[in-house]
Design a protein around this motif. Structure first.
Motif: not given
Length: 384
Positions: A269, A272-273, A289, A292
Motif C-alpha cells: 500500500v 503504491l502511494d 491512487h 492503492r
C-alpha cells in the motif's frame, strides 16, 4: 595552508581543526556567487552515478562517512560536491542517511528516501542503492525515448513555420513588386499568399507577442492547474502512435517503480502511494491512487488493476501470476522490460516514419508558395 570544509559554524570548525593539529588563523564563511550558486544543476544521472559509487564502496567495507568524503572529493560539479559534503556533515552529526537525504528533497525524492529507509532498516543498504542506480538509469533512458518521440512532431511544426515565415517575409514581397508592374488581375491563390505576407510584415510584433505570451501562459497554467494537466495528459494518450508510446511508457514506469519498492521491502500500500507520482502521467497517477485504495481494503493487486481499465490483459495476468507465486517483483520487472522494449521499438519506428514525412510536409508548404508565386507568370506567358 588554505582549504574548505563543511561545518555548522566557524567555532565548531576551529575546534575540529585544532583536534586535527591545525591552528587556524582565519575561518570565514565562503561567499556565495553574485548570480546564483556556481556549477551546473545536479541531474538525475549524477544521482544514479552517486548511488552506484556509494553502493560499491559500502559493499567493499568502506564506512559511509568516508565513502561520502571520497566521492565528494572527486566531483567537479560544485553543487554536487556541496550536497555530498552536507550529507557527510549531517551523518557525522548523528543523522541517519535517510534523514540527511530528507534535507535535499529535489535530488532525493520520496521514492529514493523510502527505499533508503527500507534498506537501512533491513541492513541491506548497499543492495538497495545498487537497485536504485539501476532503476534511475532505466527510467532516465525511458524519459529520453519519450522526449525523442515527442521531439520529431514538434520539429516538423517549428521548421514548417520558420520556412513559411522566411518565404512570406523575404521572398513574396519581391514577387509582389514584379506583379504590380504587370497590372494584371492575380489568381485568388496568389492574392491569398500576398495577403498573408502583408499581414505578417505589418503585424509581426503582434504575432510574436501572442506566440510568446500564449506559450508562457500555457506553461504557467499547466504547472499550476491539476485539472489542466489531467486534460492534457488524457488528450496526449489519445494521439495516434504517440499516445500508445505514452501508454507503454507509463506502464513501464509503474511496473519498474513498484517492483523496485516492493523488492526493497516497502509494504504494498505504501509502495503504491510512492509509485503514483512516478508514472509521469496524471491519468495513471489517479488510477494508481484508486488501486492503492482498493488494495488497502483487501483487494488483490491484479483485481484492483483490472478495475481502473487502463492496464492490458497481459499486465494484469502477469501480476496475478506473480502474486500467486510470491514473486510479484520478478514479474513486474519482466513487465517493465517488455514495455520498455515496446517503447524503444515504437520510437525507432516513429523516427523512421517521420523522416520522409518531414521532407514531404516541408516540401508541400514550400511547393504551394512557389506555385502561388509562379501562377501569374504562367498566365502571362499563356496570354503572350
Amino acid at each position: 595552508m588554505k582549504g574548505e570544509q563543511v561545518a555548522k559554524n566557524a567555532n565548531l570548525l576551529r575546534a575540529e581543526l585544532r583536534r586535527q593539529g591545525i591552528m587556524p588563523t582565519v575561518v570565514k564563511i565562503k561567499p556565495k556567487p553574485l548570480f546564483g550558486s556556481a556549477g551546473k544543476k545536479i541531474s538525475a544521472k549524477d544521482i544514479a552515478v552517486f548511488s552506484r559509487q556509494l553502493a560499491t564502496m559500502i559493499k567493499s567495507g568502506v564506512p559511509i562517512v568516508q565513502a561520502l568524503e571520497i566521492i565528494g572529493g572527486g566531483q567537479k560539479n560544485p553543487k554536487l560536491k556541496d550536497m555530498l559534503n552536507s550529507l557527510r556533515a549531517d551523518i557525522e552529526g548523528g543523522s541517519s542517511i535517510y534523514e540527511a537525504m530528507g534535507k535535499h528533497p529535489v535530488q532525493f525524492d520520496e521514492l529514493y528516501r523510502n527505499l533508503v529507509k527500507a534498506g537501512e532498516s533491513a541492513g541491506v543498504l548497499e543492495t538497495v542503492l545498487d537497485t536504485i542506480a539501476t532503476y534511475k538509469e532505466n527510467i532516465e533512458s525511458l524519459k529520453g525515448k519519450i522526449k525523442k518521440a515527442l521531439f520529431y512532431p514538434a520539429t516538423v511544426i517549428v521548421v514548417a513555420i520558420l520556412v513559411s515565415a522566411i518565404l512570406l517575409i523575404f521572398v513574396v514581397p519581391q514577387f509582389q513588386q514584379v506583379f504590380r508592374s504587370f497590372g494584371a488581375d492575380l489568381p485568388a491563390f496568389t492574392k491569398l499568399i500576398i495577403a498573408a505576407s502583408e499581414f505578417l510584415l505589418s503585424y509581426w510584433w503582434l504575432i510574436l507577442l501572442i506566440v510568446i505570451g500564449g506559450t508562457f501562459g500555457f506553461l504557467f497554467a499547466y504547472k499550476r492547474s491539476p485539472a489542466m494537466q489531467h486534460t492534457m495528459d488524457r488528450l496526449i494518450l489519445k494521439v495516434p502512435v504517440v499516445g500508445q508510446i505514452m501508454h507503454n511508457a507509463a506502464i513501464a514506469r509503474y511496473a519498474r517503480t513498484l517492483a523496485t519498492t516492493f523488492k526493497a521491502g516497502v509494504p504494498l500500500v505504501e509502495a503504491l502511494d510512492i509509485v503514483s507520482g512516478a508514472t509521469g502521467n496524471s491519468v495513471y497517477e489517479r488510477a494508481v491512487h484508486e488501486i492503492r485504495d482498493d488494495v488497502a481494503v483487501g483487494y488483490q493487486l491484479n483485481m484492483a488493476m483490472k478495475q481502473v481499465n487502463l492496464f492490458p490483459h497481459m499486465v494484469t495476468q502477469m501480476t496475478a501470476i506473480g502474486e500467486e507465486a510470491g514473486a510479484l517483483d520478478t514479474m513486474l520487472f519482466k513487465v517493465a522490460e517488455f514495455y520498455e522494449e515496446e517503447v524503444n521499438n515504437a520510437v525507432d519506428a516513429l523516427s523512421s516514419l517521420l523522416e520522409p514525412m518531414i521532407m514531404i510536409f516541408i516540401g508541400g508548404v514550400v511547393g504551394c508558395m512557389v506555385v502561388g508565386m509562379y501562377l501569374p507568370i504562367f498566365k502571362l506567358a499563356a496570354a503572350i
